[in-house]
Design an enzyme around this catalytic site. Structure first.
Site, PDB file in Angstrom:
ATOM      1  N   ASP A  88       0.868  -1.171   0.000  1.00  0.00           N
ATOM      2  CA  ASP A  88       0.000   0.000   0.000  1.00  0.00           C
ATOM      3  C   ASP A  88       0.910   1.227   0.000  1.00  0.00           C
ATOM      4  O   ASP A  88       1.645   1.464   0.963  1.00  0.00           O
ATOM      5  CB  ASP A  88      -0.904  -0.002   1.238  1.00  0.00           C
ATOM      6  CG  ASP A  88      -2.072   0.954   1.100  1.00  0.00           C
ATOM      7  OD1 ASP A  88      -2.096   1.730   0.125  1.00  0.00           O
ATOM      8  OD2 ASP A  88      -2.957   0.930   1.969  1.00  0.00           O
ATOM      9  N   ASP A 118      -2.637   2.303  -6.191  1.00  0.00           N
ATOM     10  CA  ASP A 118      -1.580   2.332  -5.177  1.00  0.00           C
ATOM     11  C   ASP A 118      -1.577   1.121  -4.245  1.00  0.00           C
ATOM     12  O   ASP A 118      -0.926   1.152  -3.197  1.00  0.00           O
ATOM     13  CB  ASP A 118      -1.708   3.604  -4.339  1.00  0.00           C
ATOM     14  CG  ASP A 118      -3.036   3.698  -3.612  1.00  0.00           C
ATOM     15  OD1 ASP A 118      -3.977   2.968  -3.969  1.00  0.00           O
ATOM     16  OD2 ASP A 118      -3.143   4.505  -2.667  1.00  0.00           O
ATOM     17  N   GLU A 119      -2.270   0.053  -4.617  1.00  0.00           N
ATOM     18  CA  GLU A 119      -2.420  -1.067  -3.684  1.00  0.00           C
ATOM     19  C   GLU A 119      -2.522  -2.374  -4.462  1.00  0.00           C
ATOM     20  O   GLU A 119      -3.190  -2.445  -5.489  1.00  0.00           O
ATOM     21  CB  GLU A 119      -3.687  -0.847  -2.849  1.00  0.00           C
ATOM     22  CG  GLU A 119      -3.917  -1.838  -1.749  1.00  0.00           C
ATOM     23  CD  GLU A 119      -5.196  -1.538  -0.979  1.00  0.00           C
ATOM     24  OE1 GLU A 119      -5.474  -2.289  -0.026  1.00  0.00           O
ATOM     25  OE2 GLU A 119      -5.915  -0.582  -1.331  1.00  0.00           O
TER      26      GLU A 119
END
Length: 453
Positions: A11, A105-106
């Site tokens: 993350d 983003d993860e």
């Protein structure tokens, strides 16, 4: 479940805001809020400095401004964020063929499937190298969790934030989860959490003590069985390689049926805001707006409206959802509402606001006037400068827009590898000032180096 912590969850830390801080030296260490700046805007990401004031994702922008009036407020640069995300995802795919992105983003990674890790030591070494590679390639930081399941890997990455690494050893999961709030488990949102709390269940241990039958009685068969398994740290969900997202949606189930039509409308607006937040977080837009309504008698209705082009504008989605709600009879009460967007694309229609109902007639009238009076003198439209976006000036070089209004635009001239730059103000029509592409956060090194003569 596997016996080694070879599932990794990455993350990126406050991704959008961190990318803006890395891009703009004057904002490093300061409160930065990224999101829609209009009256209906919502926060997409807040930097850790802004979170100190209580600002968080999905918060109305007006509320964020009250909490942190001195923060820098920027319009998202999704193309820029996507380019960084592609770099990060490339590093993940070098570790394993099984990479499951959840957003820009993860992502989850099955290290064992790629032969990258097979035990605790090799998994930790892979995670350490990944974090170093991300920093070297992007200049940003990410938090990494390692565990034997997806659920626990995600919990571990939350524990590691910001800029850390956490590993949950197989065999210790139950002891770790037991004293924590039920909200730590996937699928336990505000409504389910409140339902469990009223039943006297506050912690994961109390879920285990209540037993599977009691959870099924409280939450229904599917949710009850699934939640009990999660509470027992049992999660066999595999990491699924990237597949095309078909839609983005959010929904809420209400413990007490909603009868007030105004309240139903407000809930639909709130869901539309959350849906757009997820849509933007994934760097997507969509053409079809979907409304889902489950009524008091468990009958479920869906209504949809397809726009002329893809959008990620919250006002457009709100208005479409409201129009769809007008066609649904909510007499007797509503127990579930949902708003979704499908027909996804990775771009938005240039004129998003032309989708809004109140402006369609104006657009048609304008087109008609142009056809009738083609020889009329053209009135120039004032150039629009978006806060936070990149520009270049013939004399002062690369910079970004700090703000504009009353015919003036204020620009700070700096680059990712410069000192904090100076601020200058220009006419919005200054011919020396043009829109520019974002600069890379880390200088690109040409392969082979300089050639000898």
């Amino acid at each position: 479940m596997r016996t080694a912590p070879t599932i990794l969850h990455l993350d990126m830390d406050a991704f959008f805001a961190s990318a803006e801080q890395a891009s703009k030296p004057s904002l490093r260490g300061k409160a930065v809020v990224v999101g829609g700046l209009g009256p209906r805007g919502v926060v997409a990401t807040a930097s850790y400095e802004a979170r100190v004031f209580g600002v968080h994702s999905a918060m109305p922008m007006a509320q964020a401004r009250r909490l942190a009036p001195n923060a820098a407020y920027l319009v998202p640069r999704f193309g820029f964020y996507r380019s960084i995300s592609e770099q990060v995802m490339g590093l993940l795919r070098a570790l394993s063929p099984l990479v499951e992105p959840l957003s820009l983003d993860e992502a989850f990674v099955d290290l064992e499937a790629g032969g990258t890790a097979w035990d605790e030591e090799s998994a930790r070494l892979a995670a350490i190298k990944l974090r170093a590679d991300i920093r070297a390639v992007t200049g940003l930081t990410g938090s990494v969790g390692l565990a034997a399941s997806k659920m626990l890997a995600k919990i571990a990455s939350e524990q590691a934030k910001p800029d850390g690494l956490a590993l949950i050893e197989p065999g210790t999961e139950r002891a770790l989860l037991g004293p924590k709030s039920v909200r730590i488990l996937p699928g336990v949102g505000p409504a389910t959490g409140d339902h469990l709390r009223r039943a006297g269940i506050h912690t994961v241990d109390e879920i285990a003590e209540a037993g599977e039958d009691e959870l099924v009685r409280l939450l229904g068969k599917a949710h009850g069985h699934g939640l009990y398994a999660m509470a027992m740290a049992y999660d066999e969900r595999p990491v699924v390689a990237e597949r095309e997202t078909k839609s983005v949606s959010v929904e809420d189930t209400y413990d007490v049926d909603i009868h007030d039509r105004v309240r139903v409308g407000l809930e639909v607006q709130r869901l539309a805001d959350r849906c757009v937040g997820r849509l933007r977080g994934a760097g997507l837009s969509g053409r079809t707006i979907v409304l889902k309504v489950r009524r008091y008698d468990f009958s479920t209705l869906t209504r949809s409206e397809t726009l002329r082009g893809p959008t990620d504008d919250v006002a457009v989605v709100r208005e479409a959802a409201a129009r769809l709600l007008d066609s649904v009879d909510t007499t007797g009460g509503v127990r579930l509402l949902g708003v979704g967007v499908s027909g996804l694309a990775d771009y938005t229609q240039e004129d998003l606001f032309a989708q809004a109902a109140g402006e369609r007639a104006e657009l048609a009238e304008e087109e008609q006037r142009v056809e009738v009076a083609e020889e009329s003198p053209v009135v120039p439209v004032e150039r629009r400068w978006v806060s936070g976006h990149d520009v270049r000036h013939d004399e002062f070089g690369h910079g970004w827009v700090q703000g504009s209004g009353l015919g003036r635009v204020t620009v700070r001239f700096e680059t990712p590898d410069s000192e904090p730059g100076r601020v200058r103000t220009f006419s919005v029509e200054d011919p020396a000032l043009v829109v520019a592409e974002p600069l890379p956060l880390v200088p690109v090194v040409c392969a082979g180096g300089p050639s000898g003569g």
